[in-house]
Design an enzyme around this catalytic site. Structure first.
Site, PDB file in Angstrom:
ATOM      1  N   GLU A  51     -28.916   7.163  50.008  1.00  0.00           N
ATOM      2  CA  GLU A  51     -29.306   8.003  51.156  1.00  0.00           C
ATOM      3  C   GLU A  51     -30.280   9.091  50.710  1.00  0.00           C
ATOM      4  OE1 GLU A  51     -25.776   9.301  53.225  1.00  0.00           O
ATOM      5  OE2 GLU A  51     -25.340   7.284  53.950  1.00  0.00           O
ATOM      6  N   GLU A  77     -22.365   0.361  53.295  1.00  0.00           N
ATOM      7  CA  GLU A  77     -21.144   1.146  53.500  1.00  0.00           C
ATOM      8  C   GLU A  77     -20.738   1.082  54.964  1.00  0.00           C
ATOM      9  OE1 GLU A  77     -21.425   5.222  52.266  1.00  0.00           O
ATOM     10  OE2 GLU A  77     -22.229   4.744  50.284  1.00  0.00           O
TER      11      GLU A  77
END
Length: 514
Positions: free
Chosen positions: A132, A279
């Site tokens: 991220e 995820e």
């Protein structure tokens, strides 16, 4: 995320059948359909009592987990994974990204040390560069694509580029106007990074890594998104969300976010890069501000997610196209900072015990093995040998454990070490005491595991035998009319690991017999 709220506010508009079919059925501009979807699991290590690499691998095998993602490239765990066939995604941690993105040599050294040193024995299939980065470490964004290219170049130099793909996981928050999915686009302030990144993924045959969390979408919707919609629960047709531009019906948040990413890529003129969800999950416990972080909701979400993915359902935009997904996460990480929920995303605790039993038992799929009762007590690695010996003496004496299988010539005599004999005695006591709390401690030299310590002909109490039947775990020390104590001489024959207190215990039984 806020734009997802429009999901339930849009009216259906009329589009031609040709337009709809053209948008979803053109396989020339769709991700590959050749591979079935898989379920993997993320393995975080922020635990106060992190299981050993061998314990981690044993749990993976017990649960038929064949795909994992690591947040680093831990050498010990990669060595433990050797020759298992488990497909591994290793990661470049964010703190190493700047160095790798600025130096081809640094990237090559990282690959040599963390990848080349382990393949082919360890089945590394992907490298996640950072995590991220655009939202968590924006100052490193300018070197992100360079880091990907440098890592890939090192793989090419070793002829590993066709076997190992390179990508970087993104938060779904980089997608703006995520509903309707057909109008979604990437945050344009990141175009200088996203456009070359997508071109890189396209040219190398890699995939977009995306983190998808319907839990957060639901929490931030202030009640607009129904809980059932976030949890994959069935919805009546009139409750399904409809994309007014494509007439596609959405029955869950997960599919809507994935399709939003597909549409966002298409607006960047990239239409054949598949998506892997790196995820996704649901917390099983939260504080007072998170009332829907519950065991039941976590079980419902993850069970339904696994079914949805493994059925190769795909998404409304790309039906039947694999959307492989890694569940976040294997273990509860009790050392994670912030809210209670941050510590409770795991499927298992540090002892390998399930936090909850997924609604998949008997389904023959990944994570469908109920290991609730398959727990054993073993000697803790690195324990002081004198403390182990004292605990062993107690278990075979006052603890009333039947230690006769540890006599020389018996099934559990070898290996003739204090660790091996203590493990048998500890487990026999633990099973006899019905695994009650505090019965696997022995002053800190014992620990619980889901790995069956049985070996060869030595079957431990609580172990499933070859025919699947459980070995009796309630055996106490021999009674006064037992013939087991007739093996007294075997304690002396080979200088076994038992101390005088154990021998005296056996002598007392012999006196009774006389």
């Amino acid at each position: 995320m806020a734009t997802l709220l429009l999901f339930f506010l849009l009216a259906v508009s009329v589009v031609s059948a040709d337009e709809v079919n053209g948008s979803i059925n053109d396989k020339r501009q769709s991700p590959s359909t050749q591979e079935d979807a898989f379920i993997g699991v993320n393995i975080g290590t922020d635990l106060s009592d992190m299981p050993s690499p061998t314990q981690v691998v044993a749990l993976l095998k017990a649960q038929s987990i064949r795909h994992i993602r690591l947040y680093d490239a831990d050498r010990a765990l990669l060595l433990a994974l050797a020759n298992t066939g488990i497909q591994v995604t290793v990661s470049v941690p964010n703190e190493q990204l700047l160095g790798i993105g600025q130096s081809n040599a640094t990237a090559a050294n990282w690959v040599a040390r963390n990848v080349i040193a382990h393949v082919p024995a360890t089945n590394i299939t992907a490298i996640a560069v950072g995590s991220e980065v655009l939202t968590a470490l924006p100052n490193a964004a300018p070197v992100l694509v360079s880091a990907l290219k440098f890592i890939h170049s090192a793989l090419v130099a070793s002829n590993l580029d066709s076997q190992i793909k390179v990508s970087t996981p993104h938060s779904s928050s980089i997608i703006l106007d995520s509903f309707p999915p057909s109008q979604a686009f990437f945050n344009r302030s990141w175009d200088p990074v996203m456009v070359p990144l997508l071109k890189f993924l396209q040219s190398t045959g890699s995939y977009l890594m995306l983190n998808v969390y319907p839990y957060y979408d639901y929490m931030q919707s202030n009640g607009v998104i129904p809980l059932d919609y976030a949890l994959f629960r069935p919805l009546p047709p009139n409750k399904e969300a409809v994309d007014a531009n494509t007439l596609l019906h959405y029955t869950n948040v997960f599919d809507a976010v994935v399709d939003a990413a597909y549409f966002a890529m298409s607006y960047a003129n990239v239409t054949n890069v598949p998506i892997v969800v790196t995820e996704s999950g649901w917390p099983s416990k939260g504080d007072t501000s998170e009332p829907d972080a519950t065991l039941e909701n976590a079980n419902t979400y993850n069970s339904n997610l696994i079914r949805h993915v493994l059925n190769n359902t795909g998404t409304p935009k790309h039906p039947g196209i694999a959307v492989s997904t890694y569940i976040y996460e294997l273990y509860n990480e009790d050392l994670r900072p912030s809210s209670v929920s941050e510590k409770n995303w795991g499927l298992f605790d540090a002892n390998g015990l399930p936090v909850y039993i997924l609604h998949l038992t008997g389904a023959g799929t990944v994570l469908a093995n109920d290991t609730t009762n398959q727990t054993f007590c073993v000697a803790k690695s690195g324990s002081d040998s004198k403390m182990l010996q004292a605990a062993l003496d107690w278990a075979c004496g006052p603890g009333k454990v039947d230690c006769s299988p540890l006599l020389q010539g018996q099934s559990c005599y070898d290996p003739n070490t204090v660790v091996a004999h203590a493990t048998y005695a500890f487990n026999a006591y633990f099973q006899h005491m019905a695994k009650s709390s505090g019965t696997c401690d022995f002053k800190g030299v014992a620990t619980i595991t889901t790995t069956d310590p049985s070996h060869g002909s030595c079957r431990f109490p609580g172990s499933a035998g070859k025919n699947g039947t459980l070995i009796n775990g309630t055996s106490l020390a021999p009674s006064s009319n037992s013939t087991s104590s007739g093996c007294l001489s075997l304690y002396f024959g080979g200088g076994g690991s038992f101390t005088n207190s154990v021998i005296m215990g056996v002598l007392l039984f012999s006196v009774v017999l006389l």
